[in-house]
Design an enzyme around this catalytic site. Structure first.
Site, PDB file in Angstrom:
ATOM      1  N   CYS A 290       0.858  -1.352  -0.030  1.00 52.12           N
ATOM      2  CA  CYS A 290       0.046  -0.022   0.095  1.00 52.12           C
ATOM      3  C   CYS A 290       0.709   1.507  -0.016  1.00 52.12           C
ATOM      4  CB  CYS A 290      -1.080  -0.019   1.229  1.00 52.12           C
ATOM      5  SG  CYS A 290      -2.138   1.224   1.315  1.00 52.12           S
TER       6      CYS A 290
ATOM      7  N   CYS B   8      -7.066   0.378  -0.037  1.00 55.37           N
ATOM      8  CA  CYS B   8      -5.855  -0.759  -0.218  1.00 55.37           C
ATOM      9  C   CYS B   8      -6.337  -2.024   0.240  1.00 55.37           C
ATOM     10  CB  CYS B   8      -4.269  -0.224   0.566  1.00 55.37           C
ATOM     11  SG  CYS B   8      -3.779   1.061  -0.046  1.00 55.37           S
TER      12      CYS B   8
ATOM     13  N   CYS C 231     -19.244  24.649  11.909  1.00 55.16           N
ATOM     14  CA  CYS C 231     -17.900  24.488  12.898  1.00 55.16           C
ATOM     15  C   CYS C 231     -17.424  25.576  13.356  1.00 55.16           C
ATOM     16  CB  CYS C 231     -16.947  23.590  11.804  1.00 55.16           C
ATOM     17  SG  CYS C 231     -17.475  22.040  11.106  1.00 55.16           S
TER      18      CYS C 231
ATOM     19  N   CYS D 220     -18.092  27.164  16.978  1.00 56.76           N
ATOM     20  CA  CYS D 220     -17.463  26.895  18.209  1.00 56.76           C
ATOM     21  C   CYS D 220     -15.891  27.233  18.070  1.00 56.76           C
ATOM     22  CB  CYS D 220     -17.669  25.116  18.421  1.00 56.76           C
ATOM     23  SG  CYS D 220     -19.274  25.019  19.253  1.00 56.76           S
ATOM     24  N   HIS D 221     -15.463  26.587  16.962  1.00 59.70           N
ATOM     25  CA  HIS D 221     -14.022  26.427  16.853  1.00 59.70           C
ATOM     26  C   HIS D 221     -13.209  27.744  16.537  1.00 59.70           C
ATOM     27  CE1 HIS D 221     -13.490  22.572  17.767  1.00 59.70           C
ATOM     28  NE2 HIS D 221     -14.566  22.173  17.247  1.00 59.70           N
TER      29      HIS D 221
ATOM     30  N   ARG E  92     -14.109  11.798  14.916  1.00 55.75           N
ATOM     31  CA  ARG E  92     -14.002  13.259  15.896  1.00 55.75           C
ATOM     32  C   ARG E  92     -15.000  14.037  15.016  1.00 55.75           C
ATOM     33  NH1 ARG E  92     -15.488  16.269  18.479  1.00 55.75           N
ATOM     34  NH2 ARG E  92     -14.667  17.601  20.069  1.00 55.75           N
TER      35      ARG E  92
ATOM     36  N   CYS F  66     -18.740  15.754  16.194  1.00 56.91           N
ATOM     37  CA  CYS F  66     -19.207  17.011  16.005  1.00 56.91           C
ATOM     38  C   CYS F  66     -20.607  17.217  15.404  1.00 56.91           C
ATOM     39  CB  CYS F  66     -18.255  17.933  15.304  1.00 56.91           C
ATOM     40  SG  CYS F  66     -16.803  18.177  16.155  1.00 56.91           S
TER      41      CYS F  66
END
Length: 267
Positions: free
Chosen positions: A77, A113, A177, A180-181, A221, A225
């Site tokens: 791979c 792969c 997004c 918040c971020h 993750r 969110c």
């Protein structure tokens, strides 16, 4: 069997984790990063190994095992540096791959792969095995500088899609997004420090989350969110995950960020 020994060690580590949680329940307010570091050291002292390392060890077994209908390993791979070359591979993903004619992140590349080299059908690929493989490949880029720079037209298009998704407000809560971020970057939300992509958001994944007691990849993750703001997450390995990963990691590159110790350890 080596995997069974690893799981026994993990059982001891989890016992230490449970004791650590009990010791912290009486505290009024915890700094999440300090608490994660404390729990990390409890694992080290109790079992001499971190859960993320156990996942990586399982991933190493899977990587070199001859599996699938074609009974071959994943050593052929190519993650962008040449077949089987893993050192620093994570640092430049996502990227465009000519053999699949698409931009792929680490998870998508592993799945590609497994399908192309080992002959697995997509529906037969186990999510837990992909996560273990992610942990192993990521461990070869521990604490290295992030170097995701969109260059090809396909990579630029994926970055632009990721930026669009990052700012697109959706769902019943009309969230995106950035609310918040970016709006709360440098502050805390429910005790958790908030970072923007330029500040290195996404540089700790894959990571073991001790509160959830499982390994989270970056796709996990992102899915978390989506769920947190009341939106059904996309199907794993689909374009929204790759695009958001491309955007966040390209911005982290501009901010001259490094990956943490891989796999990471977080609350």
């Amino acid at each position: 069997m080596r995997r069974n020994r690893l799981y026994r060690v993990l059982g001891l580590a989890l016992l230490g984790f449970a004791l650590g949680v009990a010791l912290t329940q009486s505290q009024q307010e915890l700094d999440p990063y300090k608490e994660a570091e404390r729990q990390r050291e409890l694992f080290r002292q109790t079992a001499g190994i971190l859960p993320g390392e156990l996942y990586a060890a399982q991933g190493e077994e899977l990587f070199y095992a001859k599996r699938g209908p074609r009974q071959v390993s994943l050593e052929a791979c190519d993650f962008g540096l040449g077949p089987g070359k893993l050192e620093g591979a994570l640092t430049q993903l996502p990227r465009y791959f000519a053999d699949t004619r698409r931009v792929e992140d680490l998870e998508t590349r592993i799945v590609s792969c497994m399908v192309r080299l080992q002959g697995f059908r997509l529906e037969d690929i186990k999510r837990d095995e992909v996560k273990a493989l992610v942990a192993y490949v990521a461990s070869k880029s521990s604490e290295m500088p992030i170097n995701v720079v969109p260059r090809t037209s396909q990579e630029v298009a994926m970055y632009n899609l990721g930026r669009e998704l990052w700012y697109h407000r959706a769902g019943d809560r009309d969230m995106n997004c950035a609310i918040c971020h970016e709006s709360y970057a440098g502050r805390k939300v429910r005790l958790s420090p908030v970072r923007s992509p330029r500040q290195g958001l996404s540089n700790e994944w894959p990571a073991y989350r001790f509160e959830a007691d499982k390994l989270y990849t970056l796709q996990d993750r992102i899915a978390f969110c989506y769920e947190s703001i009341g939106i059904r997450p996309p199907v794993y390995y689909s374009e929204p995950y790759i695009a958001l990963s491309m955007y966040m990691l390209a911005e982290a590159t501009k901010g001259k960020n490094r990956f943490t110790e891989m796999p990471g350890f977080t609350r």
